[in-house]
Design a protein around this motif. Structure first.
Motif, PDB file in Angstrom:
ATOM      1  N   LEU A   1       4.467   7.361 -11.387  1.00 12.49           N
ATOM      2  CA  LEU A   1       3.207   7.889 -10.854  1.00 12.49           C
ATOM      3  C   LEU A   1       3.489   8.919  -9.761  1.00 12.49           C
ATOM      4  CD1 LEU A   1       1.169   4.551 -10.508  1.00 12.49           C
ATOM      5  CD2 LEU A   1       1.145   6.171 -12.413  1.00 12.49           C
ATOM      6  N   VAL A   2       4.478   8.610  -8.904  1.00 12.22           N
ATOM      7  CA  VAL A   2       4.861   9.523  -7.825  1.00 12.22           C
ATOM      8  C   VAL A   2       5.414  10.817  -8.408  1.00 12.22           C
ATOM      9  CG1 VAL A   2       6.477   9.854  -5.908  1.00 12.22           C
ATOM     10  CG2 VAL A   2       5.269   7.681  -6.167  1.00 12.22           C
ATOM     11  N   GLU A   3       6.274  10.699  -9.426  1.00 10.71           N
ATOM     12  CA  GLU A   3       6.873  11.891 -10.048  1.00 10.71           C
ATOM     13  C   GLU A   3       5.809  12.742 -10.731  1.00 10.71           C
ATOM     14  OE1 GLU A   3       9.783  10.143 -12.553  1.00 10.71           O
ATOM     15  OE2 GLU A   3      11.171   9.685 -10.903  1.00 10.71           O
ATOM     16  N   GLU A   4       4.863  12.078 -11.372  1.00 12.42           N
ATOM     17  CA  GLU A   4       3.794  12.806 -12.071  1.00 12.42           C
ATOM     18  C   GLU A   4       2.881  13.526 -11.079  1.00 12.42           C
ATOM     19  OE1 GLU A   4      -0.057  11.818 -14.950  1.00 12.42           O
ATOM     20  OE2 GLU A   4       1.384  10.241 -14.468  1.00 12.42           O
ATOM     21  N   ALA A   5       2.579  12.861  -9.957  1.00  7.69           N
ATOM     22  CA  ALA A   5       1.641  13.444  -8.992  1.00  7.69           C
ATOM     23  C   ALA A   5       2.278  14.532  -8.139  1.00  7.69           C
ATOM     24  CB  ALA A   5       1.075  12.342  -8.083  1.00  7.69           C
TER      25      ALA A   5
ATOM     26  N   LYS B   1       0.850  -1.186   0.000  1.00 10.31           N
ATOM     27  CA  LYS B   1       0.000   0.000   0.000  1.00 10.31           C
ATOM     28  C   LYS B   1       0.888   1.240   0.000  1.00 10.31           C
ATOM     29  CE  LYS B   1      -3.724  -2.244   2.606  1.00 10.31           C
ATOM     30  NZ  LYS B   1      -4.519  -2.235   3.853  1.00 10.31           N
ATOM     31  N   PHE B   2       0.406   2.300  -0.625  1.00  8.30           N
ATOM     32  CA  PHE B   2       1.220   3.514  -0.708  1.00  8.30           C
ATOM     33  C   PHE B   2       0.332   4.747  -0.715  1.00  8.30           C
ATOM     34  CE2 PHE B   2       0.386   1.939  -4.970  1.00  8.30           C
ATOM     35  CZ  PHE B   2      -0.113   3.055  -5.618  1.00  8.30           C
ATOM     36  N   ALA B   3       0.916   5.854  -0.293  1.00 12.21           N
ATOM     37  CA  ALA B   3       0.236   7.146  -0.355  1.00 12.21           C
ATOM     38  C   ALA B   3       1.287   8.230  -0.450  1.00 12.21           C
ATOM     39  CB  ALA B   3      -0.644   7.358   0.882  1.00 12.21           C
ATOM     40  N   LEU B   4       1.041   9.195  -1.313  1.00 12.59           N
ATOM     41  CA  LEU B   4       1.910  10.360  -1.443  1.00 12.59           C
ATOM     42  C   LEU B   4       1.239  11.506  -0.708  1.00 12.59           C
ATOM     43  CD1 LEU B   4       4.497  11.546  -2.674  1.00 12.59           C
ATOM     44  CD2 LEU B   4       3.147  12.183  -4.691  1.00 12.59           C
ATOM     45  N   ILE B   5       1.836  11.902   0.421  1.00  7.67           N
ATOM     46  CA  ILE B   5       1.248  12.905   1.307  1.00  7.67           C
ATOM     47  C   ILE B   5       1.968  14.232   1.124  1.00  7.67           C
ATOM     48  CG2 ILE B   5       0.674  13.466   3.698  1.00  7.67           C
ATOM     49  CD1 ILE B   5      -0.688  10.922   2.730  1.00  7.67           C
ATOM     50  N   SER B   6       1.187  15.293   0.943  1.00  9.96           N
ATOM     51  CA  SER B   6       1.741  16.634   0.773  1.00  9.96           C
ATOM     52  C   SER B   6       1.349  17.512   1.947  1.00  9.96           C
ATOM     53  CB  SER B   6       1.225  17.260  -0.527  1.00  9.96           C
ATOM     54  OG  SER B   6       1.518  18.643  -0.571  1.00  9.96           O
ATOM     55  N   GLN B   7       2.277  18.347   2.392  1.00  6.15           N
ATOM     56  CA  GLN B   7       1.966  19.315   3.447  1.00  6.15           C
ATOM     57  C   GLN B   7       0.848  20.264   3.024  1.00  6.15           C
ATOM     58  OE1 GLN B   7       6.053  20.864   3.780  1.00  6.15           O
ATOM     59  NE2 GLN B   7       5.809  20.618   5.992  1.00  6.15           N
ATOM     60  N   ALA B   8       0.744  20.495   1.719  1.00  5.95           N
ATOM     61  CA  ALA B   8      -0.161  21.543   1.232  1.00  5.95           C
ATOM     62  C   ALA B   8      -1.565  21.048   0.930  1.00  5.95           C
ATOM     63  CB  ALA B   8       0.433  22.187  -0.030  1.00  5.95           C
ATOM     64  N   HIS B   9      -1.810  19.726   1.039  1.00  2.36           N
ATOM     65  CA  HIS B   9      -3.115  19.180   0.650  1.00  2.36           C
ATOM     66  C   HIS B   9      -3.664  18.286   1.753  1.00  2.36           C
ATOM     67  CE1 HIS B   9      -2.752  20.537  -3.549  1.00  2.36           C
ATOM     68  NE2 HIS B   9      -1.477  20.277  -3.397  1.00  2.36           N
ATOM     69  N   PRO B  10      -4.946  18.407   2.072  1.00  2.00           N
ATOM     70  CA  PRO B  10      -5.529  17.554   3.111  1.00  2.00           C
ATOM     71  C   PRO B  10      -5.662  16.100   2.674  1.00  2.00           C
ATOM     72  CG  PRO B  10      -7.220  18.948   2.112  1.00  2.00           C
ATOM     73  CD  PRO B  10      -5.911  19.412   1.563  1.00  2.00           C
ATOM     74  N   GLN B  11      -5.814  15.874   1.364  1.00  3.38           N
ATOM     75  CA  GLN B  11      -5.949  14.517   0.836  1.00  3.38           C
ATOM     76  C   GLN B  11      -4.651  14.087   0.153  1.00  3.38           C
ATOM     77  OE1 GLN B  11      -8.620  12.596   1.407  1.00  3.38           O
ATOM     78  NE2 GLN B  11      -9.529  14.315   2.551  1.00  3.38           N
ATOM     79  N   PRO B  12      -4.379  12.785   0.085  1.00  7.90           N
ATOM     80  CA  PRO B  12      -3.165  12.326  -0.614  1.00  7.90           C
ATOM     81  C   PRO B  12      -3.162  12.774  -2.077  1.00  7.90           C
ATOM     82  CG  PRO B  12      -4.154  10.531   0.644  1.00  7.90           C
ATOM     83  CD  PRO B  12      -5.134  11.665   0.674  1.00  7.90           C
ATOM     84  N   LEU B  13      -1.974  13.098  -2.578  1.00  9.23           N
ATOM     85  CA  LEU B  13      -1.844  13.410  -4.005  1.00  9.23           C
ATOM     86  C   LEU B  13      -2.008  12.145  -4.838  1.00  9.23           C
ATOM     87  CD1 LEU B  13       1.318  15.730  -3.882  1.00  9.23           C
ATOM     88  CD2 LEU B  13      -1.090  16.423  -3.931  1.00  9.23           C
ATOM     89  N   LEU B  14      -1.663  11.016  -4.231  1.00  5.25           N
ATOM     90  CA  LEU B  14      -1.709   9.720  -4.908  1.00  5.25           C
ATOM     91  C   LEU B  14      -1.839   8.649  -3.831  1.00  5.25           C
ATOM     92  CD1 LEU B  14      -1.002   7.982  -7.582  1.00  5.25           C
ATOM     93  CD2 LEU B  14       1.326   7.964  -6.666  1.00  5.25           C
ATOM     94  N   ALA B  15      -2.653   7.629  -4.088  1.00  5.26           N
ATOM     95  CA  ALA B  15      -2.777   6.526  -3.133  1.00  5.26           C
ATOM     96  C   ALA B  15      -3.216   5.277  -3.880  1.00  5.26           C
ATOM     97  CB  ALA B  15      -3.787   6.859  -2.028  1.00  5.26           C
TER      98      ALA B  15
ATOM     99  N   TRP C   1      -4.496   2.506  -8.341  1.00  2.79           N
ATOM    100  CA  TRP C   1      -4.210   3.788  -7.707  1.00  2.79           C
ATOM    101  C   TRP C   1      -5.258   4.821  -8.070  1.00  2.79           C
ATOM    102  CZ3 TRP C   1      -1.958   2.168 -12.220  1.00  2.79           C
ATOM    103  CH2 TRP C   1      -1.955   3.059 -13.291  1.00  2.79           C
ATOM    104  N   TRP C   2      -5.284   5.895  -7.294  1.00  8.69           N
ATOM    105  CA  TRP C   2      -6.113   7.041  -7.630  1.00  8.69           C
ATOM    106  C   TRP C   2      -5.349   8.312  -7.302  1.00  8.69           C
ATOM    107  CZ3 TRP C   2      -7.112   9.964  -3.305  1.00  8.69           C
ATOM    108  CH2 TRP C   2      -7.165   9.310  -2.076  1.00  8.69           C
ATOM    109  N   ARG C   3      -5.630   9.333  -8.093  1.00  7.14           N
ATOM    110  CA  ARG C   3      -5.036  10.651  -7.881  1.00  7.14           C
ATOM    111  C   ARG C   3      -6.039  11.517  -7.143  1.00  7.14           C
ATOM    112  NH1 ARG C   3      -1.268  12.332 -11.911  1.00  7.14           N
ATOM    113  NH2 ARG C   3      -1.465  14.398 -10.945  1.00  7.14           N
TER     114      ARG C   3
END
Length: 399
Positions: free
Chosen positions: A73-77, A17-31, A46-48
């Motif tokens: 996918l991580v680089e794109e998101a 399982k994976f998630a790309l978490i950003s300080q600037a967004h409440p929801q994951p950029l990618l998961a 996955w979903w963006r």
């Protein structure tokens, strides 16, 4: 300061399982997750941020191939702003009382705890080692399910067995779901306008795996899971507490092996075993509404055992500021919350039925009747907590 992104990885034996978490967004950029690894049916889903779900077939892929497929996918998101990687590790033993930067010493210590978590830690290690090969220049952090519970006093974590088993083999209560309990305990204090360091909570993490926790001033004082995640509540497929002599009884009467008994208690019991139908609470609630007696019994046992555990956990609190429900069942089953609270009049708990019915599907809110102790529904976010721990550790490093 540029927005910093953290990739959170939770590696299982046949899933990632994976998630790309950003300080600037409440929801994951990618998961998403890679499922059925090392089989012809391996698939990456996955979903963006747009919530549109996508998937890619990866027949025969292992963890490394799945992570490689994830890279673009991580680089794109997230662009090129990947700041670090946070890994969920199930068991940290007694050595890890908090999240830790991963180095050779950390890896060796995680490897040493494999006998305590033979199903989970080898997979967690595999994910870490693969990520370190693919991202050699990125700092990586291990966040342990057990670490939060290392603040339990000795009278809460020791079993009443000879001391040599603790001293020589680490046999004690460790607890799990620590990242979730810690997160919702903090959120409960914030939601209620209380200081984390001056608040007392009973938390119930209810999903396929379930546990309760007593949190005092931001620290775990007791929890329902023990040496392994089998102790405590009735769960999706796990029995929770049974007479310890059940193992001997089944071995003598049925001639069962230890492996057969462990499989029964971990994979065939709980809601699934009682109902004979499903380990999914949604399916059981539907069957209950249609008069299915075993499903009704499974729900009643689940709720009664939850209430018993919460009452037991209250022994660790100097006062009660509230009870928190979280996890897939805790966040979405108004029925489970209502049936469980109904068993706890001695704690003064009472529900507001309308508020309880409204708090589903990711809603945060209070569901207690006016004038009664707080009952809160707070969605957990272990990925966010792991990302926060990763950033905090990296910020504390000398530059």
């Amino acid at each position: 300061m540029a927005t910093r992104n953290v990739l959170v990885i939770n590696c299982g034996s046949s899933s990632l399982k994976f998630a790309l978490i950003s300080q600037a967004h409440p929801q994951p950029l990618l998961a998403g997750q890679a499922e059925r690894l090392n089989s012809p049916e391996t698939v990456l889903r996955w979903w963006r941020g747009d919530r549109i779900r996508r998937q890619r077939e990866l027949p025969g892929a292992d963890h490394r191939i799945a992570l490689q497929a994830l890279l673009p996918l991580v680089e794109e998101a997230g662009g090129d702003r990947l700041y670090g990687i946070g890994h969920r590790v199930v068991h940290g033993g007694e050595q890890f009382t908090q999240s830790t930067l991963i180095d050779a010493q950390t890896l060796a210590a995680i490897r040493a705890t494999v006998p305590l978590a033979p199903l989970h830690n080898p997979a967690n290690l595999l994910g870490i080692e693969t990520a370190m090969q693919l991202f050699p220049d990125l700092p990586q952090v291990a966040v342990f399910d057990t670490a939060f519970h290392q603040s339990m006093p000795e009278h809460a974590y020791r079993y009443a067995i000879p001391e040599r088993f603790y001293r020589d083999h680490g046999v004690r209560r460790y607890g799990f779901h620590g990242t979730s309990h810690r997160y919702v305990g903090q959120r409960a204090a914030e939601f209620s306008g209380l200081a984390v360091g001056d608040s007392c909570w009973l938390t119930a993490h209810l999903g396929n795996g379930c546990s309760t926790c007593a949190i005092v001033d931001g620290q775990s004082r007791d929890t329902s899971m023990g040496l392994t995640p089998l102790e405590g509540l009735a769960m999706g497929t796990r029995s929770g507490d049974v007479d310890p002599n059940l193992h001997g009884h089944l071995a003598r009467v049925l001639g069962w092996s230890l492996t057969e008994i462990e499989h029964l208690l971990n994979s065939e019991s709980g809601l699934l075993g009682l109902s004979g139908l499903s380990n999914d609470m949604r399916s059981l609630e539907q069957a209950r509404s249609q008069g299915h007696r075993p499903a009704t019994l499974a729900i009643e046992v689940f709720c009664y055992r939850l209430a018993k555990s919460l009452a037991a956990m209250s022994c660790a609190l100097p006062r009660l500021d509230g009870v928190v429900f979280t996890g897939g069942i805790g966040e979405n089953s108004a029925l489970v919350r209502a049936r469980s609270v109904a068993h706890l009049p001695l704690l003064g708990l009472a529900l507001d039925e309308a508020a309880n019915a409204r708090c589903v599907g990711g809603a945060t809110g209070a569901i207690n009747a006016p004038g009664h102790p707080r009952l809160l529904v707070i969605p957990t976010n272990e990925e966010k907590q792991i990302a926060q721990d990763t950033l905090a550790l990296l910020d504390a490093q000398p530059h």
